[in-house]
Design a protein around this motif. Structure first.
Motif, mmCIF file in Angstrom:
data_model
loop_
_atom_site.group_PDB
_atom_site.id
_atom_site.type_symbol
_atom_site.label_atom_id
_atom_site.label_comp_id
_atom_site.label_asym_id
_atom_site.label_seq_id
_atom_site.Cartn_x
_atom_site.Cartn_y
_atom_site.Cartn_z
ATOM 1 N N VAL A 1 -10.421 16.753 36.644
ATOM 2 C CA VAL A 1 -11.708 16.077 36.462
ATOM 3 C C VAL A 1 -12.523 16.268 37.734
ATOM 4 O O VAL A 1 -12.096 15.869 38.826
ATOM 5 C CB VAL A 1 -11.530 14.573 36.173
ATOM 6 C CG1 VAL A 1 -12.889 13.882 36.098
ATOM 7 C CG2 VAL A 1 -10.752 14.364 34.880
ATOM 8 N N GLN A 2 -13.679 16.894 37.594
ATOM 9 C CA GLN A 2 -14.577 17.112 38.726
ATOM 10 C C GLN A 2 -15.831 16.273 38.506
ATOM 11 O O GLN A 2 -16.537 16.437 37.510
ATOM 12 C CB GLN A 2 -14.934 18.587 38.844
ATOM 13 C CG GLN A 2 -13.724 19.495 39.042
ATOM 14 C CD GLN A 2 -14.079 20.965 38.953
ATOM 15 O OE1 GLN A 2 -15.221 21.362 39.186
ATOM 16 N NE2 GLN A 2 -13.091 21.796 38.611
ATOM 17 N N VAL A 3 -16.103 15.368 39.435
ATOM 18 C CA VAL A 3 -17.248 14.485 39.293
ATOM 19 C C VAL A 3 -17.652 13.969 40.674
ATOM 20 O O VAL A 3 -16.794 13.704 41.523
ATOM 21 C CB VAL A 3 -16.918 13.298 38.345
ATOM 22 C CG1 VAL A 3 -15.786 12.444 38.882
ATOM 23 C CG2 VAL A 3 -18.135 12.459 38.050
ATOM 24 N N ALA A 4 -18.946 13.875 40.894
ATOM 25 C CA ALA A 4 -19.508 13.313 42.129
ATOM 26 C C ALA A 4 -18.923 13.970 43.381
ATOM 27 O O ALA A 4 -18.644 13.300 44.377
ATOM 28 C CB ALA A 4 -19.296 11.804 42.171
ATOM 29 N N GLY A 5 -18.716 15.288 43.319
ATOM 30 C CA GLY A 5 -18.211 16.012 44.478
ATOM 31 C C GLY A 5 -16.728 15.856 44.740
ATOM 32 O O GLY A 5 -16.222 16.351 45.755
ATOM 33 N N THR B 1 -0.563 4.964 39.339
ATOM 34 C CA THR B 1 -1.397 5.933 38.635
ATOM 35 C C THR B 1 -0.862 7.329 38.906
ATOM 36 O O THR B 1 -0.245 7.570 39.947
ATOM 37 C CB THR B 1 -2.868 5.833 39.095
ATOM 38 O OG1 THR B 1 -3.645 6.826 38.413
ATOM 39 C CG2 THR B 1 -3.001 6.045 40.592
ATOM 40 N N ASN B 2 -1.054 8.248 37.949
ATOM 41 C CA ASN B 2 -0.699 9.650 38.209
ATOM 42 C C ASN B 2 -1.948 10.488 38.442
ATOM 43 O O ASN B 2 -1.901 11.718 38.371
ATOM 44 C CB ASN B 2 0.155 10.227 37.079
ATOM 45 C CG ASN B 2 -0.581 10.267 35.741
ATOM 46 O OD1 ASN B 2 -1.655 9.693 35.578
ATOM 47 N ND2 ASN B 2 0.020 10.930 34.758
ATOM 48 N N ILE B 3 -3.055 9.820 38.739
ATOM 49 C CA ILE B 3 -4.315 10.496 39.052
ATOM 50 C C ILE B 3 -4.399 10.683 40.567
ATOM 51 O O ILE B 3 -4.301 9.710 41.323
ATOM 52 C CB ILE B 3 -5.524 9.676 38.576
ATOM 53 C CG1 ILE B 3 -5.327 9.197 37.127
ATOM 54 C CG2 ILE B 3 -6.800 10.480 38.731
ATOM 55 C CD1 ILE B 3 -5.215 10.284 36.107
ATOM 56 N N THR B 4 -4.583 11.911 41.013
ATOM 57 C CA THR B 4 -4.610 12.220 42.441
ATOM 58 C C THR B 4 -5.907 12.936 42.800
ATOM 59 O O THR B 4 -6.328 13.863 42.097
ATOM 60 C CB THR B 4 -3.424 13.130 42.819
ATOM 61 O OG1 THR B 4 -2.202 12.478 42.474
ATOM 62 C CG2 THR B 4 -3.427 13.418 44.316
ATOM 63 N N ASN B 5 -6.523 12.523 43.902
ATOM 64 C CA ASN B 5 -7.681 13.238 44.440
ATOM 65 C C ASN B 5 -7.158 14.411 45.266
ATOM 66 O O ASN B 5 -6.300 14.229 46.145
ATOM 67 C CB ASN B 5 -8.533 12.297 45.299
ATOM 68 C CG ASN B 5 -9.891 12.886 45.643
ATOM 69 O OD1 ASN B 5 -10.033 14.093 45.807
ATOM 70 N ND2 ASN B 5 -10.894 12.037 45.784
ATOM 71 N N THR B 6 -7.648 15.599 44.986
ATOM 72 C CA THR B 6 -7.181 16.769 45.730
ATOM 73 C C THR B 6 -7.576 16.707 47.199
ATOM 74 O O THR B 6 -6.959 17.383 48.029
ATOM 75 C CB THR B 6 -7.729 18.070 45.110
ATOM 76 O OG1 THR B 6 -9.169 18.020 45.090
ATOM 77 C CG2 THR B 6 -7.220 18.240 43.683
ATOM 78 N N ASN B 7 -8.585 15.910 47.518
ATOM 79 C CA ASN B 7 -8.979 15.660 48.898
ATOM 80 C C ASN B 7 -8.298 14.371 49.353
ATOM 81 O O ASN B 7 -8.618 13.282 48.874
ATOM 82 C CB ASN B 7 -10.502 15.526 49.004
ATOM 83 C CG ASN B 7 -10.972 15.200 50.413
ATOM 84 O OD1 ASN B 7 -10.180 15.152 51.359
ATOM 85 N ND2 ASN B 7 -12.269 14.965 50.563
ATOM 86 N N THR B 8 -7.331 14.497 50.256
ATOM 87 C CA THR B 8 -6.563 13.323 50.672
ATOM 88 C C THR B 8 -7.429 12.250 51.310
ATOM 89 O O THR B 8 -7.034 11.084 51.360
ATOM 90 C CB THR B 8 -5.455 13.734 51.658
ATOM 91 O OG1 THR B 8 -6.045 14.414 52.779
ATOM 92 C CG2 THR B 8 -4.436 14.641 50.981
ATOM 93 N N ASN B 9 -8.600 12.609 51.793
ATOM 94 C CA ASN B 9 -9.508 11.638 52.390
ATOM 95 C C ASN B 9 -10.626 11.216 51.429
ATOM 96 O O ASN B 9 -11.544 10.490 51.816
ATOM 97 C CB ASN B 9 -10.144 12.213 53.664
ATOM 98 C CG ASN B 9 -9.111 12.500 54.740
ATOM 99 O OD1 ASN B 9 -8.193 11.708 54.961
ATOM 100 N ND2 ASN B 9 -9.236 13.647 55.397
#
Length: 276
Positions: A110-114, A247-255
């Protein structure tokens, strides 16, 4: 889940009531920053499959959670199949041709808001349902009289399997978290025949149509449901403080900004009966 700030308000208020203090205390509740919520499921049944995107809302906000529009939602499997989902309604994204299968491994992007968020799941095996029966139970102090469903079918031997059972009355999912969130592991019943397992959903009345679905779930989804059920039933004066459910949802950007929700996979078998 309810904001932790709300719990920090409730606890002092309980102490205030029990001690009989007459001072007037004004409490200001700060809202936490909204988070993206991703809710999706892929099965071995014919699609379309749905992914719902929304954001969390403040605890006292008397409105539905806001949908997240114009996101880029992509579903892929380990064989290289890929499809971009189409937004059919605000925040509601659907597949067109993608087909899930038992043994498949799936990645949601999912790509949203950068930001880019990913989640992974699998579709495990599931047993067939031989039949669904009924048993009549009389009225009690906390239950109406009526028919309750009984489940007959094999449990697959070997491996470590987890399942969720969903019950529908006249095509409406029974969704009371106290009664209808029914899931289990085969740790103590591996390979056994489920001979008249009584389901708590109900009661049904004559003329009702009942559909029972058994879903395979991953061990990660099983642990998620355990945590969810613990939070849903965590009430009363001496309830433990609420915690964020996994959750199993992870942001690819750790920050980057975190997200919540769950992306699951299931094989599904079902049986429908008419209550007579």
């Amino acid at each position: 889940m309810k904001n932790k700030q709300f719990l920090l308000v409730v606890i002092p208020l309980i102490i205030f009531v029990l001690t009989g203090c007459e001072d007037i205390i004004s409490l200001k509740v700060t809202d936490s920053e909204p988070q993206l919520v991703i809710d999706g499921l892929i099965t071995d049944q014919q699609g379309p499959y749905t992914v719902r995107l929304s954001t969390t809302a403040p605890y006292f906000a008397n409105r539905a959670t806001p949908p997240v529009e114009k996101a880029r939602v992509i579903l892929t499997d380990e064989r290289g199949s890929t499809e971009m989902l189409t937004e059919k309604q605000p925040g509601l994204y659907k597949t067109a041709e993608f087909q899930g299968r038992i043994g498949g491994n799936y990645t949601l992007s999912v790509q949203v808001a950068g930001e880019t968020y990913t989640a992974r799941t699998a579709i495990n095996r599931v047993p067939d349902i031989d039949s669904i029966g009924t048993v009549f139970r009389p009225e009690t102090d906390d239950r109406d009289a009526g028919y309750f469903l009984t489940f007959y079918g094999p449990e697959l031997p070997g491996n470590s399997d987890q399942y969720r059972i969903k019950v529908f009355r006249n095509d409406t999912l029974l969704n009371n978290p106290e009664l209808d969130l029914f899931f289990f592991t085969d740790d103590f019943i591996d390979g056994q025949y489920l001979n008249g397992l009584e389901l708590s959903a109900g009661p049904f009345q004559k003329g009702d149509r009942a559909r029972v679905e058994i879903h395979s779930i991953t061990s990660e989804t099983y642990r998620f449901l355990v945590e969810l059920q613990r939070q849903l039933r965590n009430d009363g004066l001496f309830a433990s403080p609420a915690e964020n459910v996994s959750t199993n949802i992870t942001n690819t950007n750790t920050n980057g900004k975190p997200a919540t929700g769950w992306f699951g996979g299931s094989a599904v078998r079902s049986k429908t009966i008419q209550i007579r």
